[in-house]
Design a protein around this motif. Structure first.
Motif: not given
Length: 254
Positions: A203-211
């Motif tokens: 939360f609060g971070d626009a970066m996400a990790q996709l696997d």
């Protein structure tokens, strides 16, 4: 002296009650514009504590702007409850927003969304999606006055899933969160492909990790094979895709 204090207190209470019951956002904008929360920037002037509407609400990573309405419902333990509604292109939603007496956070409960993906911008460049996404059991906690998400849970069901006009089956997503982090394991099963994986972030971070793992079930079109070879790593008979996504970058994300 005591009588004067009582009169003053009565006048003050009356003024507060009048502001709560009849006050409009237009009054606050005229008298103290610095006290208008950023979240209410799009709210109509006639909005009040009891009912109102905000237009053009578009939090990350929503690809469309929506209108939010609220209406005071009732007082209950541990505080006050409002009925809220959300509407926009291909989007409808409803839920219940609670404000505990401590006034340090807000609670979204019993919320649901319906999304027609064909009415949304494309998620994957050149590959339009279709079908109906139902989000059920949405609950969230937000800090006040900042409005930061602290917790978010939901179950999403994607029926009639289509990719570039091809039916690809049925998908499920379970969104959970804990200690400021969120995870969304998902799976898709159909007659063309099977897919499973996880999207996660903080939360609060626009970066996400996709696997993501994709396996063919039937014969795939040639343009699908080329796209998967370019974006993923071949593993056995399928592909593995691992990448970081900027959810604030706007759609398409791929």
């Amino acid at each position: 002296m005591r009588r004067s204090a009582l009169i003053f207190a009565g006048l003050l209470l009356g003024l507060v009650f009048a502001m709560l019951s009849e006050g409009r956002l237009a009054h606050l904008r005229a008298l103290a514009p610095g006290f208008v929360p950023a979240a209410l920037a799009g709210a109509e002037d006639q909005s009040s504590l009891w009912r109102g509407q905000t237009r053009g609400l578009q939090p990350v990573p929503w690809p469309v702007a929506a209108d939010l309405t609220w209406r005071f419902d009732r007082l209950a333990s541990p505080g006050a409850l409002w009925s809220i509604g959300l509407s926009g292109p291909g989007l409808t939603g409803q839920g219940e927003l609670g404000l505990p007496l401590a006034l340090d956070h807000a609670e979204l409960r019993a919320a649901g969304l319906e999304i027609l993906l064909a009415d949304w911008p494309v998620l994957i460049d050149g590959w339009p999606l279709g079908g109906l996404v139902l989000a059920k059991g949405i609950s969230a906690d937000l800090t006040l006055p900042q409005g930061r998400l602290q917790r978010l849970n939901a179950v999403l069901d994607w029926s009639g899933a289509r990719l570039a006009g091809v039916e690809i089956g049925h998908a499920e997503v379970v969104l959970t969160s804990d200690a400021g982090n969120w995870r969304a394991p998902f799976s898709l099963n159909g007659d063309v492909i099977r897919a499973s994986g996880t999207l996660s972030g903080r939360f609060g971070d626009a970066m996400a990790q996709l696997d993501l793992r994709i396996d063919p079930v039937g014969a795939l079109p040639e343009d699908w094979l080329r796209a998967l070879d370019q974006s993923g790593t071949a593993i056995d008979k399928g592909w593995q895709i691992t990448r970081e996504l900027d959810l604030a970058a706007g759609w398409p994300l791929f």
